[in-house]
Design an enzyme around this catalytic site. Structure first.
Site, PDB file in Angstrom:
ATOM      1  N   ASP A  36      60.497  43.644  35.888  1.00 60.41           N
ATOM      2  CA  ASP A  36      60.376  44.617  36.999  1.00 60.41           C
ATOM      3  C   ASP A  36      60.993  44.141  38.302  1.00 60.41           C
ATOM      4  O   ASP A  36      61.282  44.955  39.176  1.00 60.41           O
ATOM      5  CB  ASP A  36      58.923  45.089  37.193  1.00 60.41           C
ATOM      6  CG  ASP A  36      57.976  44.017  37.681  1.00 60.41           C
ATOM      7  OD1 ASP A  36      58.309  42.815  37.600  1.00 60.41           O
ATOM      8  OD2 ASP A  36      56.872  44.390  38.138  1.00 60.41           O
ATOM      9  N   LEU A 127      44.970  41.502  33.760  1.00 55.59           N
ATOM     10  CA  LEU A 127      44.896  42.965  33.607  1.00 55.59           C
ATOM     11  C   LEU A 127      44.930  43.635  34.986  1.00 55.59           C
ATOM     12  O   LEU A 127      44.480  44.768  35.149  1.00 55.59           O
ATOM     13  CB  LEU A 127      43.643  43.374  32.832  1.00 55.59           C
ATOM     14  CG  LEU A 127      43.530  42.818  31.400  1.00 55.59           C
ATOM     15  CD1 LEU A 127      42.246  43.286  30.739  1.00 55.59           C
ATOM     16  CD2 LEU A 127      44.733  43.229  30.550  1.00 55.59           C
ATOM     17  N   SER A 128      45.416  42.901  35.961  1.00 58.39           N
ATOM     18  CA  SER A 128      45.681  43.438  37.297  1.00 58.39           C
ATOM     19  C   SER A 128      44.453  43.887  38.062  1.00 58.39           C
ATOM     20  O   SER A 128      44.431  44.964  38.658  1.00 58.39           O
ATOM     21  CB  SER A 128      46.668  44.605  37.223  1.00 58.39           C
ATOM     22  OG  SER A 128      47.933  44.122  36.940  1.00 58.39           O
ATOM     23  N   ASP A 175      52.630  46.692  38.240  1.00 54.42           N
ATOM     24  CA  ASP A 175      51.167  46.792  38.161  1.00 54.42           C
ATOM     25  C   ASP A 175      50.642  47.968  38.979  1.00 54.42           C
ATOM     26  O   ASP A 175      49.844  48.781  38.509  1.00 54.42           O
ATOM     27  CB  ASP A 175      50.513  45.502  38.666  1.00 54.42           C
ATOM     28  CG  ASP A 175      50.979  44.293  37.894  1.00 54.42           C
ATOM     29  OD1 ASP A 175      51.566  44.471  36.812  1.00 54.42           O
ATOM     30  OD2 ASP A 175      50.763  43.172  38.380  1.00 54.42           O
TER      31      ASP A 175
HETATM   32  C1  GLA Z   1      52.776  40.341  37.292  1.00 54.27           C
HETATM   33  C2  GLA Z   1      53.479  41.063  38.436  1.00 54.27           C
HETATM   34  C3  GLA Z   1      54.336  42.222  37.910  1.00 54.27           C
HETATM   35  C4  GLA Z   1      55.254  41.761  36.795  1.00 54.27           C
HETATM   36  C5  GLA Z   1      54.489  40.952  35.749  1.00 54.27           C
HETATM   37  C6  GLA Z   1      55.388  40.344  34.709  1.00 54.27           C
HETATM   38  O1  GLA Z   1      51.840  41.180  36.686  1.00 54.27           O
HETATM   39  O2  GLA Z   1      52.541  41.545  39.361  1.00 54.27           O
HETATM   40  O3  GLA Z   1      55.057  42.786  38.981  1.00 54.27           O
HETATM   41  O4  GLA Z   1      56.332  41.034  37.292  1.00 54.27           O
HETATM   42  O5  GLA Z   1      53.728  39.905  36.335  1.00 54.27           O
HETATM   43  O6  GLA Z   1      55.987  41.331  33.944  1.00 54.27           O
END
Ligand code: GLA
Length: 390
Positions: A36, A127-128, A175
């Site tokens: 991304d 998982l953000s 994310d």
């Molecule tokens: C983290 C970052 C995303 C992305 C992923 C890897 O989740 O926040 O922006 O780069 O790593 O794909």
């Protein structure tokens, strides 16, 4: 759950005034990892687990935050006059960052806030949970302060802006976008270069998404995330000496192979190779999924893990153990690490009837080899952020 949160909010902050309730999901990325920030494609989805929030505007400048996940920390206080990121402010740096971003973007937040949250996403799991809190706060601010022209996509962009400029993590858009734009039963096929996106139904038949959490704690800030990003930027600038491209995501496999010597350095070639091949894999994966070929989708997930392990080097023993053990289990269609890596989770597509033995076998091998347990969650793909009640 909602009732408990409201009760706790009233106990801490009083029951008067216009108290509102919200929800924002977590996310899992099915394929398209570390693409991304390279102008590539991603294919994440929002989950039905996430962060619940209760909030109310204040008459003064105070900001009062409370998380039911960290009850021993108590109320963390701050103010609109102190919108800076501090280590001691812990998780409240995420809502503070969003308030700061609203101001930066010309949407002035002119009074304080009481805010309580509770998340059922495992913390620091990949998982953000942090992007979930950012999007949650974005929705709260939009709703409480009446900024009706702000779209969910704007909230996603503001979340990324806040993460980059307030919290110092140079993350891409995946994310926050996956969370803000989530749609039940669908993954989001997003071109991070143009922000063009499409919803693709995720039909798994008799299989389910199973998340395995390594329980290896890490924060993006102290991981090698920013280092990987700059390695890719360096590789790109070396390729640009000859090629007229603005991101690695623009390259085909053939173009990359024909020009990789321009990069020179072996490590940088590996990093760029992952970015290029993973982007192409993601495009293929969406195609085969749409055509109903789940087995091929799974094989592409597996190949994604191998590339993240060998070329991008962001997996580590914990994630490799989870994934490589998963590959040996009956009923596993695909398995890979998900998110930034260096700890966090894996995502697995597993036939429902095999899930109990999957958990048992992978769990046992992991415990034996790593020395502490992994956790398993069967997850569902859910909608984006919601206002639950006023
Ligand atoms: C983290 C970052 C995303 C992305 C992923 C890897 O989740 O926040 O922006 O780069 O790593 O794909």
């Amino acid at each position: 759950m909602k009732e408990k949160l409201l009760e706790k909010f009233k106990e801490l902050f009083g029951g008067e005034g216009d108290i509102r309730e919200y929800f924002s999901p977590g996310r899992v990325n099915l394929i398209g990892e570390h693409t991304d920030y390279n102008g590539g494609h991603v294919f994440p989805c929002a989950l039905t687990i996430g962060t619940y929030g209760v909030a109310r505007k204040r008459e003064d400048n105070k900001l009062r935050f409370y998380s039911m996940n960290f009850e021993d920390v108590g109320v963390i206080e701050s103010s609109l006059d102190d919108l800076k990121s501090y280590k001691e402010a812990e998780w409240t740096n995420y809502p503070k960052g969003m308030i700061w971003t609203y101001n930066e973007k010309g949407y002035t937040i002119n009074s304080g806030l009481d805010m309580l949250i509770y998340g059922n996403i495992p913390n620091a799991s990949g998982l953000s949970s942090s992007a979930s809190v950012e999007v949650l706060t974005g929705l709260i601010l939009k709703d409480l302060f009446g900024f009706s022209d702000i779209s969910n996509q704007d909230i996603a962009l503001m979340g990324q802006y806040s993460e980059n400029n307030f919290n110092g993590v140079n993350c891409g858009i995946m994310d926050q976008f996956a969370i803000a734009m989530g749609k039940a039963g669908h993954a989001i096929y997003l071109d991070t270069n143009t922000l063009k996106y499409e919803y693709a139904p995720v039909e798994l038949g008799d299989a389910k998404l199973v998340i395995a959490c390594s329980n290896k704690k890490r924060g993006l800030g102290d991981s090698k995330y920013n280092e990987r990003r700059s390695e890719c930027e360096k590789a790109l600038s070396l390729l640009q000496k000859k090629l007229d491209i603005s991101s690695l995501g623009e390259l085909s496999e053939e173009e990359f192979e024909a020009n990789k010597e321009l990069i020179g350095d072996e490590i940088l070639i590996k990093r760029a190779r992952h970015a290029v091949y993973e982007n192409i894999r993601t495009k293929k994966a969406v195609e085969v999924l749409k055509a109903g070929d789940l087995a091929e989708f799974g094989r592409l997930m597996n190949a994604s893990h191998v590339s993240l392990r060998d070329d991008y080097e962001v997996t580590g023993t914990e994630l490799d153990t989870l994934v490589e053990t998963a590959w040996e289990q009956k009923g596993v269609i695909g398995a890979r690490m998900t998110g930034a890596g260096f700890g966090g989770c894996t995502v697995n597509i597993v036939k429902e009837e095999n899930i109990p033995e999957f958990k048992e076998n992978v769990g046992k091998t992991y415990l034996d080899k790593i020395g502490y347990a992994a956790d398993f969650y069967v997850v569902e793909i859910g909608d984006g952020p919601q206002i639950l009640g006023r």
